[in-house]
Design an enzyme around this catalytic site. Structure first.
Site, PDB file in Angstrom:
ATOM      1  N   HIS A   1       6.343   3.577  -1.814  1.00 59.05           N
ATOM      2  CA  HIS A   1       6.226   2.119  -1.651  1.00 59.05           C
ATOM      3  C   HIS A   1       6.191   1.415  -2.998  1.00 59.05           C
ATOM      4  O   HIS A   1       5.732   1.944  -4.004  1.00 59.05           O
ATOM      5  CB  HIS A   1       5.035   1.739  -0.772  1.00 59.05           C
ATOM      6  CG  HIS A   1       3.675   2.096  -1.300  1.00 59.05           C
ATOM      7  ND1 HIS A   1       3.007   1.344  -2.236  1.00 59.05           N
ATOM      8  CD2 HIS A   1       2.843   3.122  -0.986  1.00 59.05           C
ATOM      9  CE1 HIS A   1       1.826   1.875  -2.480  1.00 59.05           C
ATOM     10  NE2 HIS A   1       1.694   2.959  -1.742  1.00 59.05           N
TER      11      HIS A   1
ATOM     12  N   ASP B   1       4.698  -1.622  -3.916  1.00 58.99           N
ATOM     13  CA  ASP B   1       3.576  -2.447  -4.353  1.00 58.99           C
ATOM     14  C   ASP B   1       2.406  -1.613  -4.838  1.00 58.99           C
ATOM     15  O   ASP B   1       2.325  -0.406  -4.602  1.00 58.99           O
ATOM     16  CB  ASP B   1       3.114  -3.376  -3.231  1.00 58.99           C
ATOM     17  CG  ASP B   1       2.765  -2.628  -1.952  1.00 58.99           C
ATOM     18  OD1 ASP B   1       3.392  -1.583  -1.688  1.00 58.99           O
ATOM     19  OD2 ASP B   1       1.882  -3.086  -1.201  1.00 58.99           O
TER      20      ASP B   1
ATOM     21  N   HIS C   1      -7.005   2.327  -5.810  1.00 62.04           N
ATOM     22  CA  HIS C   1      -7.504   1.036  -5.335  1.00 62.04           C
ATOM     23  C   HIS C   1      -8.725   0.568  -6.110  1.00 62.04           C
ATOM     24  O   HIS C   1      -9.434  -0.323  -5.664  1.00 62.04           O
ATOM     25  CB  HIS C   1      -7.823   1.060  -3.836  1.00 62.04           C
ATOM     26  CG  HIS C   1      -6.643   1.329  -2.965  1.00 62.04           C
ATOM     27  ND1 HIS C   1      -6.652   1.130  -1.594  1.00 62.04           N
ATOM     28  CD2 HIS C   1      -5.390   1.779  -3.245  1.00 62.04           C
ATOM     29  CE1 HIS C   1      -5.478   1.452  -1.088  1.00 62.04           C
ATOM     30  NE2 HIS C   1      -4.695   1.853  -2.083  1.00 62.04           N
TER      31      HIS C   1
ATOM     32  N   ASP D   1       3.563   9.863  -1.316  1.00 61.83           N
ATOM     33  CA  ASP D   1       2.427   8.952  -1.461  1.00 61.83           C
ATOM     34  C   ASP D   1       1.087   9.626  -1.210  1.00 61.83           C
ATOM     35  O   ASP D   1       0.118   8.967  -0.848  1.00 61.83           O
ATOM     36  CB  ASP D   1       2.613   7.762  -0.497  1.00 61.83           C
ATOM     37  CG  ASP D   1       1.629   6.642  -0.756  1.00 61.83           C
ATOM     38  OD1 ASP D   1       1.076   6.561  -1.868  1.00 61.83           O
ATOM     39  OD2 ASP D   1       1.400   5.831   0.165  1.00 61.83           O
TER      40      ASP D   1
ATOM     41  N   ASP E   1      -0.537   4.980  -7.593  1.00 64.61           N
ATOM     42  CA  ASP E   1      -0.374   4.803  -6.158  1.00 64.61           C
ATOM     43  C   ASP E   1       0.475   3.542  -5.950  1.00 64.61           C
ATOM     44  O   ASP E   1      -0.034   2.448  -6.051  1.00 64.61           O
ATOM     45  CB  ASP E   1      -1.744   4.655  -5.496  1.00 64.61           C
ATOM     46  CG  ASP E   1      -1.682   4.289  -4.031  1.00 64.61           C
ATOM     47  OD1 ASP E   1      -0.611   4.436  -3.415  1.00 64.61           O
ATOM     48  OD2 ASP E   1      -2.718   3.835  -3.492  1.00 64.61           O
TER      49      ASP E   1
ATOM     50  N   GLU F   1       3.202  -2.165   1.425  1.00 70.16           N
ATOM     51  CA  GLU F   1       2.492  -1.075   2.088  1.00 70.16           C
ATOM     52  C   GLU F   1       0.996  -1.306   2.076  1.00 70.16           C
ATOM     53  O   GLU F   1       0.304  -1.065   3.072  1.00 70.16           O
ATOM     54  CB  GLU F   1       2.827   0.250   1.385  1.00 70.16           C
ATOM     55  CG  GLU F   1       2.314   1.492   2.103  1.00 70.16           C
ATOM     56  CD  GLU F   1       0.927   1.926   1.667  1.00 70.16           C
ATOM     57  OE1 GLU F   1       0.350   2.825   2.297  1.00 70.16           O
ATOM     58  OE2 GLU F   1       0.401   1.350   0.685  1.00 70.16           O
ATOM     59  N   GLU F   2       0.473  -1.783   0.958  1.00 72.76           N
ATOM     60  CA  GLU F   2      -0.972  -1.884   0.787  1.00 72.76           C
ATOM     61  C   GLU F   2      -1.606  -2.983   1.632  1.00 72.76           C
ATOM     62  O   GLU F   2      -2.808  -2.972   1.859  1.00 72.76           O
ATOM     63  CB  GLU F   2      -1.316  -2.111  -0.692  1.00 72.76           C
ATOM     64  CG  GLU F   2      -0.836  -1.012  -1.640  1.00 72.76           C
ATOM     65  CD  GLU F   2      -1.601   0.286  -1.489  1.00 72.76           C
ATOM     66  OE1 GLU F   2      -2.439   0.394  -0.576  1.00 72.76           O
ATOM     67  OE2 GLU F   2      -1.349   1.212  -2.278  1.00 72.76           O
TER      68      GLU F   2
END
Length: 491
Positions: free
Chosen positions: A77, A79, A458, A170, A116, A146-147
């Site tokens: 992904h 983002d 994150h 991922d 990530d 995605e996030e």
């Protein structure tokens, strides 16, 4: 702690990853990275597609002699999660990420790194660019947003992809193959309030909770880390019950899939009780810090005097919201009975925010069992219904049911064993992966998720293990070489 990550091995992956750090790409602001990848594909002379859901698809023909191999989709992904340390002036929509070499790891200077899923994107780019890697037909699928809801994967048009195998790049533990994931559901609970003038005789305070580790609400939810929204609500609830504290505004958390690291509230307390309030606040803060000393040793809780606000949230609504947030389940609800150590069901009380006459609470509910996820939604909804809030649950996405008999899994286990002399671990993950959504849109895909070792995604502590990126790349190359011509299920 410095160095140029482009000098690390494998250079082709780290060089592409470095180029991604130059391009701001927080969720919802992916225009520049889409343009960059489209230009990349076209510059290589490859078929490049930008679809209506914000995804980029780049197709590369098979290397000579491998045209009859099964088609492979490399999926990552675009983002990244925008999180930064307190006091940072970093603007994720404008500023590049500053990667640093820190011993055996690469991390960023005060922000999330974007490994990530930038490492996955970079690895796919390296395959597309290579003239030496042997492979059958390859499609690189770079998905958007995605996030914040897996919107790119959800918007994928049926029939667009041609491959029969999907390799999701991922995952965050090198040496582990993931064959299943949890589904998710967004919950938004809204209290509507009127603002009332603050009566005379009140003192103002800014309450702050910070210094928490936070982390991925799927990968890290079982670690017992503090949730800034729950801690702040505990402080507010105690102040309201004992001293008549009133709330002017609050903002805690920023992303539904990140465990909230900080919260700030602006409150008013009767001047006659201000001293007592501060004393009891300090005592409670120390108790909470002691509770979380093992999981969150840097937790900071403070109360700073400030001018009293002119207006506050009406007390009756404030009181109801306090009780609802206090009662709302948060963290692990149940562990899996099928796989040791796997969280089955959880809730992340992600965001609490006031403004414009609304106090909003956002949660992300996860479970690998659909009925358990729906029951959790009913539980959370009931708490807020009883408190007079409007509860809406949407944005649901399916889980990915494990298939231990997958022919692709057998192939990848054998390949890993041949390459590294040991067996990979086979797991499911509590985090959401796009495999569930893509598999529902493109039935029949055989799918595996794997990746390098990434810690604390994150959060600003995010870091990627340098050596694992090399092993991840070598494994990906060997798997592409090993894909058979016949359907895997017939082997």
């Amino acid at each position: 702690m410095s160095g140029d990550i482009r000098e690390l091995e494998p250079r082709e992956v780290w060089t592409h990853f470095y180029s991604l750090t130059r391009i701001p790409r927080p969720s919802g602001h992916e225009e520049k990275i889409r343009t960059f990848l489209a230009d990349f594909g076209q510059r290589l002379g490859l078929e490049t597609i930008l679809d209506g859901a914000g995804n980029v698809i780049i197709r590369k023909p098979a290397t000579p002699g491998m045209e009859d191999r099964m088609g492979v989709i490399l999926q990552a992904h675009l983002d990244m999660v925008p999180q930064k340390v307190g006091g940072s002036l970093h603007d994720f929509e404008r500023d590049p990420i500053e990667p640093l070499i820190d011993g055996e790891w690469v991390r960023a200077n005060g922000t999330t790194l974007g490994a990530d899923n930038g490492i996955g994107v970079a690895a796919a780019m390296a395959v597309l660019e290579s003239s030496t890697i042997q492979h059958g037909p390859v499609e690189a699928l770079f998905t958007s947003e995605e996030e914040t809801g897996m919107n790119g994967a959800s918007g994928l048009r049926p029939g667009l992809l041609r491959g029969e195998i999907l390799l999701n790049l991922d995952s965050e533990d090198e040496g582990e193959l993931f064959i299943g994931c949890a589904g998710g559901l967004d919950g938004t609970m809204t209290f509507r309030y009127a603002e009332t003038p603050l009566p005379p005789g009140y003192a103002g305070f800014a309450l702050r909770v910070g210094g928490l580790r936070g982390g991925h609400s799927g990968m890290d939810i079982h670690l017992g880390r503090g949730n800034a929204n729950k801690i702040m609500n505990r402080l507010l609830h105690a102040g309201y019950r004992a001293h008549g504290l009133l709330l002017s505004e609050i903002e805690g958390g920023s992303l539904r899939n990140a465990i909230p690291r900080q919260s700030e509230a602006h409150v008013a307390v009767p001047e006659a009780r201000a001293g007592r309030f501060l004393k009891e606040f300090s005592t409670l803060a120390e108790s909470i810090r002691s509770e979380f000393a093992g999981a969150d040793p840097m937790l900071q809780i403070g109360a700073v005097p400030e001018p009293a606000p002119l207006r506050v949230i009406e007390e009756e609504v404030f009181s109801r919201s306090l009780r609802a947030i206090h009662a709302c389940p948060n963290g692990v609800m149940r562990m899996s009975f099928e796989m040791d150590g796997l969280v089955e069901t959880s809730n992340n009380l992600a965001i609490v925010r006031s403004g414009g006459g609304e106090l909003t609470v956002q949660c992300l509910l996860r479970s690998s069992v659909d009925s358990a996820r729906e029951d959790l939604a009913s539980m959370v909804g009931s708490v807020f219904d009883l408190a007079g809030a409007d509860a809406v649950f949407d944005g649901g996405y399916p889980g990915w049911k494990p298939d231990p008999e997958s022919a692709l899994l057998s192939l990848m286990k054998d390949t890993y064993r041949q390459l590294f002399g040991r067996d990979p671990e086979v797991r499911a993950v509590h985090a959401g992966l796009e495999c569930g959504i893509i598999g529902a849109i493109c039935p029949g895909l055989d799918m595996i998720s794997f990746g390098p070792t990434i810690r604390y995604p994150h959060s600003p502590d995010e870091k990627a293990e340098i050596s694992s990126v090399g092993r991840f790349r070598d494994y990906l190359v060997r798997v592409l070489m090993s894909v058979p011509a016949a359907r895997l299920g017939s082997l």
